[in-house]
Enzyme design. Structure first.
Site, short mmCIF file in Angstrom:
data_model
loop_
_atom_site.label_atom_id
_atom_site.label_comp_id
_atom_site.label_asym_id
_atom_site.label_seq_id
_atom_site.Cartn_x
_atom_site.Cartn_y
_atom_site.Cartn_z
N GLN A 88 0.85 -1.19 0.00
CA GLN A 88 0.00 0.00 0.00
C GLN A 88 0.89 1.25 0.00
OE1 GLN A 88 -3.67 -0.70 2.82
NE2 GLN A 88 -1.91 -1.78 3.69
N VAL A 90 3.79 4.02 -1.01
CA VAL A 90 4.14 4.70 -2.26
C VAL A 90 5.64 5.04 -2.30
CG1 VAL A 90 1.80 5.58 -2.68
CG2 VAL A 90 3.40 6.94 -1.30
N ASP A 91 6.36 4.62 -1.23
CA ASP A 91 7.82 4.78 -1.27
C ASP A 91 8.42 3.61 -2.05
OD1 ASP A 91 7.50 3.56 2.01
OD2 ASP A 91 8.58 2.46 0.46
N HIS A 106 -1.31 1.38 -4.52
CA HIS A 106 -1.72 2.77 -4.33
C HIS A 106 -0.84 3.74 -5.13
CE1 HIS A 106 -3.85 1.81 -0.26
NE2 HIS A 106 -4.54 1.42 -1.30
N CYS A 133 1.74 17.74 -19.68
CA CYS A 133 1.97 16.31 -19.90
C CYS A 133 2.95 16.17 -21.07
CB CYS A 133 0.64 15.64 -20.25
SG CYS A 133 0.82 14.02 -21.02
N GLY A 172 2.73 -4.30 9.05
CA GLY A 172 2.75 -2.85 9.23
C GLY A 172 1.56 -2.13 8.66
N SER A 174 -2.68 -1.06 9.47
CA SER A 174 -3.72 -0.99 10.53
C SER A 174 -4.99 -1.72 10.10
CB SER A 174 -4.04 0.48 10.83
OG SER A 174 -4.58 1.11 9.68
N ASN A 198 2.95 -6.80 13.26
CA ASN A 198 2.60 -5.40 13.47
C ASN A 198 3.07 -4.93 14.85
OD1 ASN A 198 1.20 -3.47 11.71
ND2 ASN A 198 -0.14 -3.15 13.48
N1 APR Z 1 6.80 -1.81 13.05
C1 APR Z 1 5.66 -2.48 12.74
N2 APR Z 1 4.44 -1.89 12.64
C2 APR Z 1 4.39 -0.57 12.87
C3 APR Z 1 5.53 0.20 13.20
C4 APR Z 1 6.78 -0.49 13.27
N3 APR Z 1 7.91 0.16 13.58
N4 APR Z 1 5.14 1.49 13.38
C5 APR Z 1 3.81 1.52 13.16
N5 APR Z 1 3.35 0.30 12.87
C6 APR Z 1 1.98 -0.12 12.56
C7 APR Z 1 0.93 0.64 13.34
O1 APR Z 1 0.66 -0.02 14.58
C8 APR Z 1 -0.28 0.59 12.39
O2 APR Z 1 -1.08 -0.56 12.66
O3 APR Z 1 1.75 0.18 11.21
C9 APR Z 1 0.35 0.45 11.01
C10 APR Z 1 0.22 1.71 10.17
O4 APR Z 1 -1.15 1.91 9.92
P1 APR Z 1 -1.60 3.16 9.02
O5 APR Z 1 -0.89 4.37 9.48
O6 APR Z 1 -3.09 3.13 8.98
O7 APR Z 1 -1.01 2.83 7.57
P2 APR Z 1 -1.57 1.83 6.50
O8 APR Z 1 -2.27 0.68 7.15
O9 APR Z 1 -0.46 1.52 5.57
O10 APR Z 1 -2.67 2.72 5.73
C11 APR Z 1 -3.29 2.12 4.61
O11 APR Z 1 -4.43 4.20 4.15
O12 APR Z 1 -4.40 6.47 4.06
C12 APR Z 1 -4.33 5.34 3.29
O13 APR Z 1 -3.31 5.18 1.21
C13 APR Z 1 -3.02 5.25 2.58
O14 APR Z 1 -1.78 3.28 1.99
C14 APR Z 1 -2.41 3.96 3.07
C15 APR Z 1 -3.61 3.19 3.60
#
Ligand code: APR
Length: 231
Positions: A88, A90-91, A106, A133, A172, A174, A198
């Site tokens: 998910q 984008v890096d 994404h 473009c 990693g 949520s 996670n």
């Molecule tokens: N190691 C492991 N897990 C981690 C760490 C770490 N060091 N730091 C944070 N986390 C976990 C957090 O506990 C959380 O559950 O990574 C998760 C990050 O969740 P989000 O910030 O919601 O990111 P993500 O799940 O990738 O979001 C999904 O939402 O906004 C959109 O497009 C965006 O791709 C993104 C999508």
């Protein structure tokens, strides 16, 4: 040997210094999604959106892959079956960490897209309003990022991989954004073993056979070592 499908989210890049979205002080605590991550927000104020992604592009450009990224690359290299990473994020830290099979559902910060003719090219470090473009010359360049309300990329390919998964891991994330949050159910339907890695249990944690908690740079290399040792 089982096919491994891995879904990653912002948490795998957190220890490389890139912000997550929903943790304390995350990106969605600093910016309104409707302003910087929707087509409507871009139409309303393209300069604000370009500024948001220019800053993230700059930050990602200075980040380095961490032990979790490189462990997944090692798994792709040493596992006798196929290992596909669906991210998910984008890096490009999976790629700079040595991963080869990476699907960006994404989009990517390094991509630019023409909103008129859908031409894609490598984004400059700083994108600006009215950028023409290279193909159709219309001033409709935007970041090649999938915004809320838009269809994620490569979904057919992703569902095909999930249907063949023997092992599914979510790392990693949520588990709050669909369709990625439902991938575990596709994997279960395919008879896969499922594991969540996670920092804390995600909202979907109870769907997984196993949950490994801790920082990705610690638990992902350990998980990979166990898998390779188990062969
Ligand atoms: N190691 C492991 N897990 C981690 C760490 C770490 N060091 N730091 C944070 N986390 C976990 C957090 O506990 C959380 O559950 O990574 C998760 C990050 O969740 P989000 O910030 O919601 O990111 P993500 O799940 O990738 O979001 C999904 O939402 O906004 C959109 O497009 C965006 O791709 C993104 C999508």
């Amino acid at each position: 040997m089982e096919k491994i499908v891995i879904l990653t989210g912002a948490g795998i890049s957190a220890e490389s210094g890139l912000g997550t979205f929903r943790d304390e002080g995350g990106l969605w605590a600093q910016h309104r999604i409707e302003d910087v991550a929707t087509p409507e927000g871009f139409a309303r104020n393209p300069a604000l959106v370009h500024g948001f992604y220019n800053a993230r592009r700059m930050q990602a450009g200075g980040a380095h892959p961490n032990a979790a990224h490189t462990a997944l690359a090692r798994l792709q290299r040493d596992w006798p079956g196929e290992v596909v990473i669906v991210t998910q994020n984008v890096d490009n830290l999976h790629e700079t960490g040595g991963a080869t099979r990476v699907i960006h559902m994404h989009g990517t910060l390094s991509g630019a897209l023409c909103a008129s003719c859908e031409h894609r090219w490598t984004a400059p470090a700083e994108m600006s309003v009215g950028e023409p473009c290279p193909a159709c010359r219309a001033a409709t360049a935007r970041p090649d990022i999938v915004w809320f309300g838009e269809m994620p990329y490569h979904m057919d390919q992703i569902y095909d991989h999930l249907a063949q998964a023997g092992i599914f891991a979510a790392i990693g994330t949520s588990g709050q954004v669909y369709p990625a949050a439902a991938f575990v159910h596709e994997a279960i339907a395919a008879g896969a073993q499922t594991v969540e890695l996670n920092l804390e249990p995600s909202v979907g944690a109870s769907s997984f056979d196993q949950t490994l908690l801790g920082p990705a740079t610690q638990i992902v290399p350990r998980w990979v070592d166990d898998l390779l040792g188990r062969r």
